[in-house]
Scaffold this motif. Sequence first.
Motif, short mmCIF file in Angstrom:
data_model
loop_
_atom_site.label_atom_id
_atom_site.label_comp_id
_atom_site.label_asym_id
_atom_site.label_seq_id
_atom_site.Cartn_x
_atom_site.Cartn_y
_atom_site.Cartn_z
N LEU A 1 -59.72 37.49 8.76
CA LEU A 1 -58.32 37.68 9.10
C LEU A 1 -58.12 38.72 10.20
O LEU A 1 -58.59 39.84 10.07
N VAL B 1 -55.18 40.74 12.35
CA VAL B 1 -53.74 41.03 12.19
C VAL B 1 -53.25 41.98 13.27
O VAL B 1 -53.93 42.95 13.62
N PHE C 1 -49.95 44.20 13.46
CA PHE C 1 -48.74 44.59 12.73
C PHE C 1 -47.61 44.94 13.69
O PHE C 1 -47.86 45.24 14.86
N THR D 1 -47.42 49.95 15.72
CA THR D 1 -48.73 50.17 16.33
C THR D 1 -49.66 50.86 15.33
O THR D 1 -49.27 51.81 14.67
N THR D 2 -50.87 50.37 15.25
CA THR D 2 -51.82 50.96 14.28
C THR D 2 -53.03 51.57 14.99
O THR D 2 -54.08 51.76 14.39
N GLN E 1 -63.06 53.78 21.77
CA GLN E 1 -63.29 54.40 20.45
C GLN E 1 -62.49 53.69 19.36
O GLN E 1 -62.97 53.48 18.26
N THR F 1 -64.33 50.31 18.74
CA THR F 1 -65.60 50.43 18.02
C THR F 1 -65.37 50.90 16.57
O THR F 1 -66.11 50.51 15.68
N TYR F 2 -64.33 51.70 16.39
CA TYR F 2 -64.01 52.15 15.03
C TYR F 2 -63.62 50.94 14.17
O TYR F 2 -64.12 50.75 13.07
N ALA G 1 -66.68 48.88 13.47
CA ALA G 1 -67.54 49.50 12.45
C ALA G 1 -66.96 49.29 11.04
O ALA G 1 -67.72 49.12 10.09
N LEU G 2 -65.64 49.30 10.93
CA LEU G 2 -65.04 49.06 9.61
C LEU G 2 -65.31 47.64 9.12
O LEU G 2 -65.14 47.33 7.94
N HIS G 3 -65.72 46.78 10.05
CA HIS G 3 -66.13 45.42 9.67
C HIS G 3 -67.65 45.27 9.76
O HIS G 3 -68.16 44.16 9.76
N ARG H 1 -58.33 43.93 19.79
CA ARG H 1 -59.01 44.48 18.60
C ARG H 1 -59.06 43.47 17.46
O ARG H 1 -60.07 43.36 16.77
#
Lengths: 257, 242
Positions: free
Chosen positions: B76, B78, B80, B83-84, B93, B96-97, B100-102, B145
């Motif tokens: 998935l 997304v 939103f 802004t996130t 950065q 890549t962050y 990395a969370l995936h 992203r």
Amino acid sequence: MSIYMTCFWAILKREILRFFHQRSRLFSALVRPLLWLVVFAAGFRSSLGISIMPPYESYILYQEYIVPGLCAMIILFNSMQTSLSMVYDREMGSMKVLLMSPISRSFLLFCKLIAAACLSLLQVVIFLLLANLVDVDIPWWGVIYAIPSIFLSAFFLGALGLMLSNFIKQLENFAGVMNFVIFPMFFLSSALYPLWKIQESSLWLYWICQYNPFTYCVEMIRFALYGQTNMSASIIIISCVIVSGSLAVASFKPRKI
Amino acid sequence: MSIVINNIDFMYRNKRALADLSCTLAPGFNVLLGPNGAGKSTLLNLLTAQRPLQRGNIHFDGVDIEKTPRQIMQQLGVVFQQTTLDLDLSVFQNLTYFGALHGIKARVVLERITPVLTQLGLIERLHDTVRDLNEGHRRRVEIARCMIHQPRYLLLDEATVGLDVDSRKLIIEHIRLLAQQQAMTILWTTHLLDEVQEDDPLYILNHGQLIAQGKCKTLLSEHQQNSVFDLYRWLTQPQGLV
């Protein structure tokens, strides 16, 4: 490298990068304890005599006495900043990015706690290096010996901060945290005065300090800085780490977003 | 690769946000239209497991979101409404962050993201701090992203609101192209009527209820309206005011 390690390094790197980007935070993290050490401790040095008590083997200056307490204060402030940053992330939306990860939330929170603990450790080490410049004689090997104690305290207080972040709905409420968490925890502990001295003045105050886990963070760090282990304090803090870490993960409420 | 939504309800304390909503989103570009406060963002929050379902169920290609949310998160993407991005970090950065969370390494992120950023005209700003980007560029970064982990489903919540005409055009064209080329299931929620095309499957939400669903041109002829604007007004405003 497993996906968990990739994720762990990313969270750690992000927290460190953010810390160095926020220069005022870095600056205040160092200035606050140094002011206590240079101004407050210098003023009280003549009026407060510290007798020989473990882990000290001789009479010490008041400056030297409050250094472990100030180390713990740095950790406490950084942990509360972490809770503030969680609230900020929730308000600004970046928490959603974390929650969209397929990796378990408990692991992500654990990474956040480790990252916060690493930042605390970094600040404490820098502070101890600077403290050496103002007549405080902490042995360098003591600093190395104290790393696990600093880390454990940071993990415990970080978990406490994480729990608090569930109750802070807005960034503005952080002033409440200052008044009702940071100051009572710090002042009602052995950070500024030895417990026997508090007992002499007020018995009820002494018992509050005895039940304040922050006292044990201070004492664990105090002993470790001189290459000794305060077993009872260490056991209490390890228990606090387990309890607060589990509660922080279990009580995490991302769905406030 | 469809998203099936069955009889979902959602209440905020005493206010009903969604009422008995059911629909099936097929692969392609699906548009969810509705005025502010219609329940679009609530629906997005339920589709992304940010909030628990109170009634009903949601299945992504047969997989129940309540039972295996992690498995769905892998597929998935997304964007939103809010802004996130992390404003203090650079574009690279941030990307890549997220990668990395995936569990995706920086090198792979860069490989995957370079063509997307080039298409979106952002490659030269890769190392700029997000704080220095304007709103349009930030949105583009978020769109780039959400493609890093090569999702099969894409949910975009008012992704073009507040942007200038050029940015809006670029983003919507890019997303439509993705729907065509990669056969993704895309849900585009908006209240900007000019973003709807006649061939789009259209879902109109008002006061938490799905008041119309079907191909846009079919709905136009069914309700004997000439444009999306007329159709929308016809369906969402009290008849006396139309």
